[in-house]
Scaffold this motif. Structure first.
Motif, short mmCIF file in Angstrom:
data_model
loop_
_atom_site.label_atom_id
_atom_site.label_comp_id
_atom_site.label_asym_id
_atom_site.label_seq_id
_atom_site.Cartn_x
_atom_site.Cartn_y
_atom_site.Cartn_z
N GLU A 1 0.82 -1.20 0.00
CA GLU A 1 0.00 0.00 0.00
C GLU A 1 0.87 1.26 0.00
O GLU A 1 0.56 2.24 -0.70
CB GLU A 1 -0.93 0.02 1.22
N VAL A 2 1.92 1.25 0.78
CA VAL A 2 2.81 2.41 0.88
C VAL A 2 3.60 2.59 -0.42
O VAL A 2 3.75 3.71 -0.92
CB VAL A 2 3.74 2.26 2.09
N ALA B 1 -5.04 8.22 0.68
CA ALA B 1 -6.15 7.35 0.27
C ALA B 1 -5.64 5.99 -0.16
O ALA B 1 -6.24 4.95 0.18
CB ALA B 1 -6.94 8.01 -0.87
N ILE B 2 -4.55 5.95 -0.90
CA ILE B 2 -4.00 4.67 -1.36
C ILE B 2 -3.36 3.92 -0.19
O ILE B 2 -3.58 2.71 -0.01
CB ILE B 2 -2.97 4.91 -2.49
N ALA B 3 -2.59 4.61 0.62
CA ALA B 3 -1.90 3.95 1.74
C ALA B 3 -2.88 3.34 2.73
O ALA B 3 -2.58 2.33 3.37
CB ALA B 3 -0.98 4.95 2.45
N LEU B 4 -4.07 3.94 2.85
CA LEU B 4 -5.04 3.49 3.86
C LEU B 4 -6.16 2.65 3.30
O LEU B 4 -7.08 2.30 4.04
CB LEU B 4 -5.64 4.71 4.57
N MET C 1 -1.81 -6.46 5.60
CA MET C 1 -2.54 -7.38 4.73
C MET C 1 -1.59 -8.38 4.09
O MET C 1 -1.91 -9.57 3.98
CB MET C 1 -3.31 -6.63 3.64
N GLY C 2 -0.41 -7.94 3.67
CA GLY C 2 0.55 -8.85 3.07
C GLY C 2 0.95 -9.96 4.02
O GLY C 2 1.00 -11.14 3.65
N GLN C 3 1.25 -9.60 5.25
CA GLN C 3 1.62 -10.60 6.24
C GLN C 3 0.48 -11.56 6.52
O GLN C 3 0.66 -12.77 6.62
CB GLN C 3 2.06 -9.90 7.54
N GLN C 4 -0.75 -11.02 6.63
CA GLN C 4 -1.91 -11.85 6.92
C GLN C 4 -2.21 -12.81 5.77
O GLN C 4 -2.48 -13.99 6.00
CB GLN C 4 -3.13 -10.96 7.20
N PHE C 5 -2.17 -12.32 4.55
CA PHE C 5 -2.44 -13.18 3.39
C PHE C 5 -1.40 -14.29 3.29
O PHE C 5 -1.73 -15.45 3.01
CB PHE C 5 -2.44 -12.35 2.11
#
Length: 297
Positions: free
Chosen positions: A167-168, A194-197, A269-273
């Motif tokens: 996202e960042v 908006a993109i980062a969040l 999200m990356g870590q969770q996925f």
């Protein structure tokens, strides 16, 4: 408060009726459980940023959007002072050089399924803005909404360096595009945020209209707030087909997370996925797509 509760109940009822008519009552019960958790957050989120909106903008309480012209246009009343004007929706992108550059970098660096997801997110965000009467809000800017929604997954593409969460990195890449086209710094900051969040529910909707619509538009493409898009999702999907988007996007997020420890910090999200894929072979999003999303993955 009663108005919010009625709107929440109406959204759940529309989805339940549609699914039960298809003969899938068990899935409808699951949708109801999901919606009770999610819809309240969406409605409450809209109320949270109401404090930074001007008094001239009011949310639409008139139910479904009605067709205005052609197969891909819509109109809904929007209040501006004591005057009600028509707001139009059309499946056309902004034509400015900045918008063209945003679309070009996305097409150059992302998988086609993710490009199409980003385009649908823009259209769905616009439909939500019309539905909620937000087009005449002082914070609404169609070109910035296009930039934020179309570039919101740039961090999953080939240009992302893989040193920070996707996202960042996507927000950083988008900011570079806007800076090259001399967009004011304040607007660049709004798009970056908006993109980062956009994967941070409970936060995005507190950071203004652009962040709210960007996050909601991307979620609508996985089935949330589906009644808002019901009349137009077929035309939008015909123009920008899904191409197994959920699987493709999940693969891209997991691949990005594997590039470095800092690309997948804890609770991201990356870590969770990546964790869900290792433990069960599929993420919750993929299971949601298989069982709940009205139009599949």
């Amino acid at each position: 408060m009663r108005g919010v509760q009625r709107r929440r109940a109406d959204l759940r009822r529309h989805r339940l009726v549609a699914i039960r008519r298809a003969g899938t009552a068990e899935r409808a019960d699951r949708v109801d459980a999901v919606d009770q958790r999610v819809m309240g957050r969406q409605v409450d989120g809209a109320n949270r940023f109401a404090g930074i909106r001007t008094g001239s903008a009011t949310r639409s309480r008139n139910g479904p959007i009605v067709a205005l012209r052609g197969t891909a246009a819509t109109s809904a009343p929007a209040a501006t002072g004591n005057t009600v004007t028509a707001v139009s929706f059309t499946m056309e992108f902004p034509t400015t050089p900045m918008a063209g550059a945003a679309l070009a970098i996305v097409r150059r660096s992302e998988a086609e399924a993710i490009v199409n997801h980003s385009a649908r997110s823009f259209f769905f965000a616009e439909l939500l803005a019309i539905h909620e009467g937000l087009h005449h809000d002082s914070g609404y800017d169609r070109e910035l909404l296009f930039a934020a929604t179309v570039m919101h997954d740039l961090g999953t593409g080939a240009l992302a360096p893989g040193r920070a969460r996707f996202e960042v990195e996507g927000a950083d890449l988008a900011a570079e595009v806007l800076a090259e086209h001399r967009v004011p710094q304040a607007d660049i900051d709004r798009v970056w945020e908006a993109i980062a969040l956009h994967t941070s529910p409970g936060i995005a909707e507190r950071r203004g209209l652009l962040a709210y619509l960007t996050a909601e538009g991307s979620k609508m493409d996985i089935g949330f707030n589906a009644p808002v898009t019901a009349s137009y999702q077929a035309a939008i999907h015909a123009a920008y087909p899904r191409l197994r988007m959920v699987r493709t996007l999940t693969d891209a997020i997991v691949d990005h997370a594997a590039r470095s420890e800092t690309a997948a910090p804890i609770y991201s999200m990356g870590q969770q996925f990546a964790l869900e894929r290792r433990e069960s072979g599929a993420t919750q999003l993929e299971r949601l797509a298989a069982g709940l999303i009205p139009w599949g993955e």
